[in-house]
Scaffold this active site. Structure first.
Site, PDB file in Angstrom:
ATOM      1  N   HIS A   1      49.942  45.946  37.285  1.00  0.00           N
ATOM      2  CA  HIS A   1      49.904  45.201  38.043  1.00  0.00           C
ATOM      3  C   HIS A   1      49.339  43.869  38.028  1.00  0.00           C
ATOM      4  O   HIS A   1      48.554  43.676  36.713  1.00  0.00           O
ATOM      5  CB  HIS A   1      49.073  45.971  39.125  1.00  0.00           C
TER       6      HIS A   1
ATOM      7  N   LYS B   1      45.586  50.745  46.329  1.00  0.00           N
ATOM      8  CA  LYS B   1      44.996  50.002  45.306  1.00  0.00           C
ATOM      9  C   LYS B   1      43.582  51.163  45.487  1.00  0.00           C
ATOM     10  O   LYS B   1      43.420  52.203  46.372  1.00  0.00           O
ATOM     11  CB  LYS B   1      44.927  47.789  45.318  1.00  0.00           C
TER      12      LYS B   1
ATOM     13  N   ASN C   1      51.113  50.375  48.099  1.00  0.00           N
ATOM     14  CA  ASN C   1      50.006  50.676  47.021  1.00  0.00           C
ATOM     15  C   ASN C   1      48.449  50.563  47.352  1.00  0.00           C
ATOM     16  O   ASN C   1      48.413  49.214  47.649  1.00  0.00           O
ATOM     17  CB  ASN C   1      50.415  49.255  45.923  1.00  0.00           C
TER      18      ASN C   1
ATOM     19  N   GLU D   1      56.599  40.261  41.379  1.00  0.00           N
ATOM     20  CA  GLU D   1      54.879  40.161  42.415  1.00  0.00           C
ATOM     21  C   GLU D   1      54.555  38.769  41.671  1.00  0.00           C
ATOM     22  O   GLU D   1      53.499  38.645  40.627  1.00  0.00           O
ATOM     23  CB  GLU D   1      53.753  41.290  42.202  1.00  0.00           C
TER      24      GLU D   1
ATOM     25  N   GLU E   1      46.841  42.691  38.751  1.00  0.00           N
ATOM     26  CA  GLU E   1      45.203  42.904  39.050  1.00  0.00           C
ATOM     27  C   GLU E   1      44.844  43.510  37.885  1.00  0.00           C
ATOM     28  O   GLU E   1      43.231  43.192  36.899  1.00  0.00           O
ATOM     29  CB  GLU E   1      44.656  44.127  40.204  1.00  0.00           C
TER      30      GLU E   1
ATOM     31  N   SER F   1      52.664  40.311  49.384  1.00  0.00           N
ATOM     32  CA  SER F   1      53.046  40.144  50.980  1.00  0.00           C
ATOM     33  C   SER F   1      53.972  39.858  51.756  1.00  0.00           C
ATOM     34  O   SER F   1      54.129  39.874  52.460  1.00  0.00           O
ATOM     35  CB  SER F   1      52.548  38.842  50.557  1.00  0.00           C
TER      36      SER F   1
ATOM     37  N   GLY G   1      48.135  39.240  48.287  1.00  0.00           N
ATOM     38  CA  GLY G   1      46.745  39.221  48.590  1.00  0.00           C
ATOM     39  C   GLY G   1      46.305  37.834  49.400  1.00  0.00           C
ATOM     40  O   GLY G   1      45.556  38.168  50.639  1.00  0.00           O
TER      41      GLY G   1
END
Length: 259
Positions: A99, A15, A13, A171, A101, A217, A177
């Protein structure tokens, strides 16, 4: 991983990183390293503008191209949105849905995620459904409740005939991140919980066929330990996928004779 019942998926991904101009060199390097790997499915999810170039650059290899999001709607007055059918016609095979985000920054709730899953399936795409808890929820001890609700909501209305095309990515939000990673045991326990939710709804035979990935991560140093968990079948890789050599090393970690 349990290769007897399901395949391994290693997905990148990107992003909002990399421009179309950087794609060709990345693709050439990745193809030279793992472009013909047969031990797992490799997926690269660039930004929308890079999808046509990615389709062209990875043609002839075993690397598939995915998208990072999809509209919940098939067509209409939805400025800036991209439908599942539009993605499918470009040659995209996978799409990331839900996701954290998207949930946190753009207000996507569980119901919206479910609509996107059904839209993706209707266009013959394989949705990679993201679920996971926040640090506060983890500290409160409600990880299981949060993840269970997210999985049930995402799969609402999905018939048994289509569930085998689903991929779920655990996740934990607090690890994305951040450089922090859930322990392999903790990640494996949540993956087992996800499989149990699917089993209760669709039965054991269906549940054991659904790939469950770990995000949060995953990198070249911890990938093999995470992939040794029986219910973790791959990874959804963020930062560590931006360099082709690093991403390739994670793909190599999934090779059977490395385990």
């Amino acid at each position: 991983m349990n290769r007897k019942y399901r395949g391994v998926v290693i997905a990148a991904n990107w992003k909002m990183n990399k421009t179309p101009a950087l794609l060709k060199a990345y693709a050439e390097t990745l193809k030279s390293l793992v472009g013909h790997a047969r031990w797992c499915d490799i997926v690269v999810c660039p930004s929308f503008v890079s999808i046509p170039g990615a389709i062209k650059s990875f043609r002839g290899s075993r690397v598939s191209v995915g998208a990072q999001d999809v509209s919940a709607f098939d067509a209409g007055a939805y400025t800036g949105e991209i439908s599942a059918r539009q993605l499918s016609e470009t040659g995209v095979r996978y799409v990331i849905v839900g996701h954290s985000e998207r949930r946190a920054r753009y207000g996507e709730d569980d119901a919206t995620v479910g609509k996107k899953v059904r839209s993706a399936l209707g266009a013959n795409l394989r949705p990679i459904i993201c679920v996971g808890e926040s640090l506060q929820q983890r500290d409160m001890g409600v990880t299981g409740d949060v993840v269970t609700l997210q999985v049930k909501s995402a799969l609402a209305g999905v018939p048994e005939a289509q569930i085998r095309r689903i991929i779920i990515a655990y996740e934990p939000i607090w690890a994305i991140g951040s450089g922090k990673t859930a322990t392999a045991e903790d990640a494996g326990n949540v993956a087992a919980l996800i499989r149990a939710v699917i089993r209760k709804k669709y039965g054991a035979r269906v549940a054991r066929a659904v790939p469950i990935l770990y995000g949060g991560s995953m990198n070249e140093e911890n990938a093999q330990e995470l992939l040794m968990q029986p219910d973790i079948d791959g990874g959804l890789i963020g930062t560590a996928s931006l360099e082709p050599e690093t991403f390739a090393s994670i793909v190599m970690a999934a090779k059977l004779d490395n385990m």
